[in-house]
Every structure is written in structure tokens, then in C-alpha cells.
Design an enzyme around this catalytic site. Structure first.
Site, PDB file in Angstrom:
ATOM      1  N   ASP A   8       0.872  -1.175   0.000  1.00 19.97           N
ATOM      2  CA  ASP A   8       0.000   0.000   0.000  1.00 19.97           C
ATOM      3  C   ASP A   8       0.909   1.224   0.000  1.00 19.97           C
ATOM      4  OD1 ASP A   8      -2.257   1.669   0.259  1.00 19.97           O
ATOM      5  OD2 ASP A   8      -2.220   1.594   2.438  1.00 19.97           O
ATOM      6  N   SER A   9       0.292   2.394  -0.184  1.00 23.58           N
ATOM      7  CA  SER A   9       1.068   3.624  -0.084  1.00 23.58           C
ATOM      8  C   SER A   9       1.537   3.855   1.352  1.00 23.58           C
ATOM      9  CB  SER A   9       0.207   4.809  -0.518  1.00 23.58           C
ATOM     10  OG  SER A   9      -0.950   4.880   0.307  1.00 23.58           O
ATOM     11  N   TYR A  40      -0.854   8.448  -2.359  1.00 24.59           N
ATOM     12  CA  TYR A  40      -0.899   8.122  -3.790  1.00 24.59           C
ATOM     13  C   TYR A  40      -2.085   8.819  -4.461  1.00 24.59           C
ATOM     14  CZ  TYR A  40       2.417   4.103  -3.917  1.00 24.59           C
ATOM     15  OH  TYR A  40       3.529   3.295  -3.901  1.00 24.59           O
ATOM     16  N   GLY A  41      -3.142   9.010  -3.681  1.00 24.67           N
ATOM     17  CA  GLY A  41      -4.420   9.450  -4.255  1.00 24.67           C
ATOM     18  C   GLY A  41      -4.364  10.700  -5.100  1.00 24.67           C
ATOM     19  N   CYS A  71      -4.421  -1.515  -1.918  1.00 25.26           N
ATOM     20  CA  CYS A  71      -4.551  -0.082  -2.156  1.00 25.26           C
ATOM     21  C   CYS A  71      -5.435   0.091  -3.389  1.00 25.26           C
ATOM     22  CB  CYS A  71      -3.157   0.499  -2.413  1.00 25.26           C
ATOM     23  SG  CYS A  71      -3.162   2.231  -2.883  1.00 25.26           S
ATOM     24  N   CYS A 182     -11.024   3.140   0.060  1.00 30.74           N
ATOM     25  CA  CYS A 182      -9.602   3.391   0.327  1.00 30.74           C
ATOM     26  C   CYS A 182      -9.243   2.558   1.541  1.00 30.74           C
ATOM     27  CB  CYS A 182      -9.374   4.877   0.608  1.00 30.74           C
ATOM     28  SG  CYS A 182      -7.715   5.247   1.241  1.00 30.74           S
ATOM     29  N   THR A 183      -8.123   1.865   1.471  1.00 29.20           N
ATOM     30  CA  THR A 183      -7.791   0.931   2.555  1.00 29.20           C
ATOM     31  C   THR A 183      -7.354   1.632   3.840  1.00 29.20           C
ATOM     32  OG1 THR A 183      -5.577   0.692   1.618  1.00 29.20           O
ATOM     33  CG2 THR A 183      -7.206  -0.989   1.038  1.00 29.20           C
TER      34      THR A 183
HETATM   35  N1  DGL Z   1      -4.760   3.309   0.769  1.00 26.66           N
HETATM   36  C1  DGL Z   1      -4.844   3.760  -0.553  1.00 26.66           C
HETATM   37  C2  DGL Z   1      -6.113   3.327  -1.247  1.00 26.66           C
HETATM   38  O1  DGL Z   1      -6.689   2.337  -0.897  1.00 26.66           O
HETATM   39  C3  DGL Z   1      -4.485   5.153  -0.937  1.00 26.66           C
HETATM   40  C4  DGL Z   1      -4.190   6.192   0.045  1.00 26.66           C
HETATM   41  C5  DGL Z   1      -3.321   7.263  -0.584  1.00 26.66           C
HETATM   42  O2  DGL Z   1      -2.119   7.082  -0.531  1.00 26.66           O
HETATM   43  O3  DGL Z   1      -3.870   8.224  -1.147  1.00 26.66           O
HETATM   44  O4  DGL Z   1      -6.531   3.948  -2.187  1.00 26.66           O
END
Ligand code: DGL
Length: 272
Positions: A8-9, A40-41, A71, A182-183
Site C-alpha cells: 500500500d502507499s 498516492y491518491g 490499495c 480506500c484501505t
Molecule cells: N490506501 C490507498 C487506497 O486504498 C491510498 C491512500 C493514498 O495514498 O492516497 O486507495
């Protein structure tokens, strides 16, 4: 013993890791949180794809036969690409649980919380097209929420403000179901429930992803019969102390986190 990679990020994927370890204890786990690049979003698809590829190469170098992209944003940007590029690996990706939401909603109004990258992806649009014909969807990107959760702030004022801003207008529109796309967001389920009340379903995708991993392990004859003690390794590309608060909450300090330097340890070799 089969090694399962999970990435994941940041800390979001640790929630999934915890449930995988509980349901599927006979495997070794290698977790990578890309905290040097979280969130990451807000990033572009190409950039997220290149980070995901680097991490995948790292997990392959650690003998992972199955990789769970824990993610939604990374799955949206890279699942298809990674499957084509590394056919020897079994990938399990995430997508917002719109299908499940459509099954349970009575009001035919559903809220979806996810990051901008997930909403922009082809994957999201194709799920909405396939499953959400007679349902109205209300989206929110919960600006800043991933950062709050990364800090370990799961019940503070700032976190509540972000969630209220997202959820109150949805409640006014009469939603009866919220999808966590989002996780990172399952960490704030208690607060989400406080805001939306008990009549609104909150869909956490963790159970579905664990079932999917179980299914692919069975299909690929990778069921665990090993009696050896399994081990879990956790890596971050950020600072180890950035992962520790959540790690401590989830695993009582049983697991240590190691720092991976993106340039030197993954670096040019891996990213190319
Ligand atoms: N946990 C990630 C997801 O499920 C992204 C969170 C992020 O880094 O923006 O999308």
C-alpha cells in the site's frame, strides 16, 4: 511455506495484513508501505504505476508468489499492467465495493469515499457502469484524511471535521450505504458510524479481499499445510517511526519495521 506480498502507499494495507494473518496463518507475509510517497491518491496514474512496479519487483525478490495490492489507487493505476508484466505472479487487487452496496441499499442512494486516483481510474468507471444503473452515487475524496490516518489520528477533531464534511451532505441526500474505497478508511469506521448513525451500512472491503485471497490460493493449489512458524516482515520507504504508531495498535509491538531506501535499496535497478 508460500510468501504473500502485501503493499500500500502507507499504513492502510496493514489493516488488510492483520486480517490476512488472522484468517490465513500458515503463510509468510512481506508487507511494503510506500510512506516516502504517500498519499498516492493525488498523484498521476503513471507515477503510481511506476511505484507499484518497483514495489512488485522488491516483493518478487523476496519470493512472493502472491501479491495483494492493498490499495485502491495502486490497483486502479497498475493491476492490469502488473498482471501482464509479471504473469508468474498471482495478483489480487482492490476495487470499491459498489456491487455489494447496490445489493444492500434500499434508498438506492450510496456514498463512496475514495481518493481522486481511484475515482479517475477506468476500473471505478467500469464498476459503476456495470452495477450501479438504478442507484445514485455520491462521491467524496475526503481531502486530508489519509494524512490524518498516517499520523495515527483516528479520533481527533481534524479527522472528524473531514468526515463530517464528506458524510453530512450524503446523509441529507438520504444515502443508506457508504462504501470505503480506500484501505486507510477502515481505521476510522467507529467515527464514521458515529456520524452516519446505525441505520447506514458501512462497507469495509477487507472481508471480501481476504475471501478472494483464500480463493486464489485454493485455485492455485497453494493451500498451506506447513507446520512451521510463519513470519511477517514489514518494510517502509519512509521513516520507521511513521509506521510504528499504527503497527503498535494492530500488532501489540510484536512486529518490527525495517526501512527500505527507495533510491539505494529499490532504486534505479528496480524502477527500470
Ligand atoms: N490506501 C490507498 C487506497 O486504498 C491510498 C491512500 C493514498 O495514498 O492516497 O486507495
Amino acid at each position: 511455506m508460500t510468501n504473500i506480498g502485501v503493499f500500500d502507499s502507507g499504513v492502510g494495507g496493514l489493516w488488510i495484513l492483520k486480517h490476512l494473518k488472522a484468517e490465513l496463518p500458515g503463510y509468510n507475509y512481506v508487507f511494503f508501505g510506500d510512506q516516502a510517497h504517500v498519499p498516492y491518491g493525488k498523484r498521476g496514474m503513471q507515477e503510481i504505476k511506476s511505484f507499484s512496479e518497483g514495489i512488485t519487483k522488491f516483493l518478487i525478490s523476496r519470493n512472493c508468489k502472491v501479491i495483494v495490492i492493498a490499495c485502491n489507487a495502486a490497483s486502479a493505476a497498475s493491476l492490469k499492467y502488473l498482471r501482464a508484466k509479471f504473469p508468474e505472479v498471482i495478483f489480487v487487487g482492490m476495487e470499491p465495493a459498489i456491487k455489494k452496496a447496490v445489493e444492500v441499499t434500499d434508498t438506492k442512494k450510496v456514498g463512496v469515499l475514495a481518493t481522486p486516483a481511484t475515482f479517475q481510474g477506468e476500473l471505478y468507471n467500469s464498476i459503476v457502469e456495470r452495477f450501479a444503473h438504478d442507484v445514485s452515487i455520491f462521491k467524496d475524496t475526503c481531502e486530508g484524511l489519509v494524512g490524518q490516518i498516517e499520523k495515527g489520528d483516528l479520533d481527533g477533531k481534524g479527522t472528524r471535521e473531514i468526515l463530517e464534511k464528506a458524510l453530512k451532505p450524503m446523509i441529507e441526500k438520504n444515502i443508506d450505504t457508504v462504501v470505503l474505497g480506500c484501505t486507510h478508511y477502515p481505521f476510522v469506521i467507529p467515527m464514521i458510524k458515529e456520524i452516519v448513525g446505525s441505520s447506514v451500512n458501512v462497507i469495509d472491503p477487507t472481508g471480501a479481499i481476504v475471501r478472494q485471497v483464500t480463493r486464489v490460493l485454493d485455485e492455485n493449489k497453494l493451500q498451506s499445510e506447513s507446520r512451521e512458524k510463519s513470519n511477517t516482515q514489514i518494510f517502509t520507504s519512509g521513516k520507521t517511526e511513521d509506521m510504528e504508531p499504527i503497527l503498535l495498535k494492530l500488532f501489540d509491538g510484536d512486529i518490527e519495521v525495517k526501512k527500505i531506501n527507495w533510491e539505494n535499496d529499490l532504486g534505479v535497478n528496480v524502477l527500470k
